[in-house]
Write an enzyme that holds these catalytic residues in place. Structure first.
Site, PDB file in Angstrom:
ATOM      1  N   GLU A  64      21.311   0.172  25.688  1.00 10.66           N
ATOM      2  CA  GLU A  64      22.464  -0.632  25.291  1.00 10.66           C
ATOM      3  C   GLU A  64      22.867  -0.374  23.848  1.00 10.66           C
ATOM      4  OE1 GLU A  64      21.415  -4.736  25.913  1.00 10.66           O
ATOM      5  OE2 GLU A  64      20.768  -4.329  27.957  1.00 10.66           O
TER       6      GLU A  64
ATOM      7  N   CYS B 275      25.213  -1.670  16.794  1.00 11.74           N
ATOM      8  CA  CYS B 275      23.774  -1.874  16.969  1.00 11.74           C
ATOM      9  C   CYS B 275      23.305  -0.924  18.074  1.00 11.74           C
ATOM     10  CB  CYS B 275      23.548  -3.329  17.374  1.00 11.74           C
ATOM     11  SG  CYS B 275      21.835  -3.694  17.781  1.00 11.74           S
TER      12      CYS B 275
ATOM     13  N   CYS C  69      10.556  -1.390  25.609  1.00 15.32           N
ATOM     14  CA  CYS C  69       9.793  -1.638  24.382  1.00 15.32           C
ATOM     15  C   CYS C  69       8.395  -2.098  24.782  1.00 15.32           C
ATOM     16  CB  CYS C  69      10.484  -2.730  23.568  1.00 15.32           C
ATOM     17  SG  CYS C  69       9.682  -3.067  21.980  1.00 15.32           S
TER      18      CYS C  69
ATOM     19  N   CYS D 268       7.113  -9.032  22.350  1.00  9.54           N
ATOM     20  CA  CYS D 268       7.543 -10.320  21.766  1.00  9.54           C
ATOM     21  C   CYS D 268       7.932 -11.291  22.881  1.00  9.54           C
ATOM     22  CB  CYS D 268       8.729 -10.111  20.821  1.00  9.54           C
ATOM     23  SG  CYS D 268       8.327  -9.049  19.415  1.00  9.54           S
TER      24      CYS D 268
ATOM     25  N   CYS E 112      11.801 -11.942  23.979  1.00  2.61           N
ATOM     26  CA  CYS E 112      12.721 -10.802  24.018  1.00  2.61           C
ATOM     27  C   CYS E 112      12.839 -10.195  25.421  1.00  2.61           C
ATOM     28  CB  CYS E 112      12.235  -9.746  23.026  1.00  2.61           C
ATOM     29  SG  CYS E 112      13.262  -8.278  22.986  1.00  2.61           S
TER      30      CYS E 112
ATOM     31  N   CYS F  11      19.572  -8.380  23.489  1.00  2.00           N
ATOM     32  CA  CYS F  11      19.215  -6.998  23.793  1.00  2.00           C
ATOM     33  C   CYS F  11      18.374  -6.896  25.038  1.00  2.00           C
ATOM     34  CB  CYS F  11      18.410  -6.416  22.645  1.00  2.00           C
ATOM     35  SG  CYS F  11      19.455  -6.034  21.304  1.00  2.00           S
TER      36      CYS F  11
HETATM   37  N1  SAH Z   1      11.970  -3.916  17.468  1.00  2.00           N
HETATM   38  C1  SAH Z   1      12.765  -4.178  16.315  1.00  2.00           C
HETATM   39  C2  SAH Z   1      14.259  -4.056  16.530  1.00  2.00           C
HETATM   40  C3  SAH Z   1      14.844  -4.571  17.822  1.00  2.00           C
HETATM   41  S1  SAH Z   1      14.955  -6.303  18.063  1.00  2.00           S
HETATM   42  C4  SAH Z   1      12.404  -5.515  15.726  1.00  2.00           C
HETATM   43  O1  SAH Z   1      11.588  -6.215  16.297  1.00  2.00           O
HETATM   44  O2  SAH Z   1      12.886  -5.835  14.655  1.00  2.00           O
HETATM   45  C5  SAH Z   1      16.207  -6.871  16.976  1.00  2.00           C
HETATM   46  C6  SAH Z   1      16.044  -8.331  16.592  1.00  2.00           C
HETATM   47  O3  SAH Z   1      16.403  -9.213  17.666  1.00  2.00           O
HETATM   48  C7  SAH Z   1      14.613  -8.688  16.237  1.00  2.00           C
HETATM   49  O4  SAH Z   1      14.580  -9.520  15.119  1.00  2.00           O
HETATM   50  C8  SAH Z   1      14.157  -9.423  17.478  1.00  2.00           C
HETATM   51  O5  SAH Z   1      13.040 -10.211  17.214  1.00  2.00           O
HETATM   52  C9  SAH Z   1      15.404 -10.199  17.832  1.00  2.00           C
HETATM   53  N2  SAH Z   1      15.458 -10.712  19.191  1.00  2.00           N
HETATM   54  C10 SAH Z   1      14.867 -10.211  20.301  1.00  2.00           C
HETATM   55  N3  SAH Z   1      15.139 -10.991  21.372  1.00  2.00           N
HETATM   56  C11 SAH Z   1      15.939 -11.978  20.924  1.00  2.00           C
HETATM   57  C12 SAH Z   1      16.565 -13.098  21.567  1.00  2.00           C
HETATM   58  N4  SAH Z   1      16.412 -13.315  22.852  1.00  2.00           N
HETATM   59  N5  SAH Z   1      17.304 -13.911  20.810  1.00  2.00           N
HETATM   60  C13 SAH Z   1      17.476 -13.682  19.489  1.00  2.00           C
HETATM   61  N6  SAH Z   1      16.918 -12.657  18.832  1.00  2.00           N
HETATM   62  C14 SAH Z   1      16.141 -11.812  19.540  1.00  2.00           C
END
Ligand code: SAH
Length: 345
Positions: free
Chosen positions: A89, A102, A109, A113, A116, A330
């Site tokens: 995406e 972005c 991944c 987390c 996510c 994402c």
């Molecule tokens: N892996 C990297 C970059 C991709 S995620 C990182 O962790 O920074 C980009 C951002 O979106 C990160 O801060 C991540 O924690 C956040 N993110 C992921 N899922 C999310 C969600 N459902 N709502 C809001 N932010 C989210």
């Protein structure tokens, strides 16, 4: 057959030399690639013979726009098909100061987390430098609009794909191509500490964003398993060193999850953790992902939280939620597409 876009600049030069070409041809071809040419045949300033021998020796891969979702606020989200049938995406956001794109750095991944969507199916593979470049090129070509800012915050963990991400940054900065300044680029990481140090050496002008999400070791481990491997104190030490070395502000992303990390105590913990650092905290109300069972803090709570940080001397903003009427978190669009592929009808 090898893909021409898989070659580094030195390899492209060598390949052209082997075809009896002068070195300036390499720059011409790279320019075509950055303008979105899908075949050597489109490269009209090359001779017919050269186009034919390049087509005989190399493929020229490109991404294709499979789905476009347009939000009422103008945010555009793309599902981009890769040559091997996978997809990633990219999201184009419009701000007063220009367009910000972005992009994804991996297919899936493996960081795990808990909030996510991108991590739910694990990591399938790394993206190559040219595929990241093509996300940018396709977005510009498809919308007919220039991209002014780039963030590596889509699917994947950039520092888990360090070599290709570095090569991509060199290509997007290349003066024969997009010539994007390093200062217009932000790379976001969940906190792979050794790579944070390498990155500050290799790309001191590129903005660094850290996904913080909790300000104690215990809470962070619960939300982000990576914190077990790279502890919060090591991460913050790295951030302090990097901001001192580069003289640049480190941004921290903090996704507000109702009842999990949005309490007054959490704000106090952030204040003591980041005190004295040249930094900025970006508060992002959670984009809820059904499978996680987590919900977003209210806008009001987010603003109160921001005020508490500001009072404690930590610059903070609440990010405008863009694209909330489309699958903006994402990984959601990709997940939906693969679910449809597996369960037709
Ligand atoms: N892996 C990297 C970059 C991709 S995620 C990182 O962790 O920074 C980009 C951002 O979106 C990160 O801060 C991540 O924690 C956040 N993110 C992921 N899922 C999310 C969600 N459902 N709502 C809001 N932010 C989210």
């Amino acid at each position: 057959m090898k893909d021409f876009k898989d070659l580094t600049r030195e390899e492209r030069r060598a390949a052209l030399k082997a075809l009896g070409q002068q070195s300036f041809r390499e720059g011409q071809i790279f320019e075509w690639i950055c303008r979105g040419a899908r075949s050597f045949d489109e490269m009209s300033n090359l001779s017919k013979e050269l186009r034919a021998s390049l087509s005989d020796s190399y493929t020229l891969g490109s991404l294709s726009v499979e789905v476009e979702q347009i939000s009422s606020d103008g945010t555009r989200k793309y599902l981009l098909g890769l040559p091997d049938g996978n997809s990633v995406e990219a999201v184009l956001m419009r701000y007063e100061y220009g367009n910000s794109l972005c992009i994804s750095t991996q297919v899936g991944c493996r960081m795990g987390c808990s909030f996510c969507a991108s991590t739910i199916g694990g990591k399938l593979r790394d993206l190559k430098a040219w595929e990241m470049l093509d996300e940018f090129v396709r977005a510009e070509k498809y919308t007919g609009e220039p991209v002014n800012h780039l963030v590596l915050m889509g699917i994947g963990e950039p520092f888990d794909n360090y070599a290709e991400v570095s090569e991509f940054l060199r290509r997007i900065h290349d003066k024969d191509g997009k010539n994007l300044s390093f200062r217009s680029i932000t790379v976001s990481t969940c906190g792979l500490v050794p790579k944070i140090y390498s990155f500050a050496e290799d790309f001191p002008q590129v903005n660094l964003a850290i996904s913080l999400h909790a300000a104690t070791q215990e809470k962070r481990e619960r939300l982000m398993p990576v914190a077990k491997a790279y502890r919060l104190d090591e991460l913050i030490k790295a951030c302090r060193e990097v901001s001192e070395k580069t003289g640049r502000r480190v941004s921290f992303e903090y996704t507000l999850i109702a009842g999990k990390n949005d309490g007054d105590e959490d704000a106090r913990e952030i204040i003591s953790l980041l005190r004295g650092m040249l930094c900025h905290v970006n508060l992002i109300p959670l984009n809820p992902v059904r499978e996680t069972g987590l919900s977003a803090s209210t806008r009001k709570r987010a603003e109160e939280f921001r005020d508490k940080l500001e009072k404690g001397g930590i610059p903070a903003t609440v990010r405008r939620t863009l694209g909330s009427d489309i699958d903006a978190a994402c990984g959601q669009l990709r997940k939906k597409a693969s679910a449809n592929a597996h369960h037709p009808g």
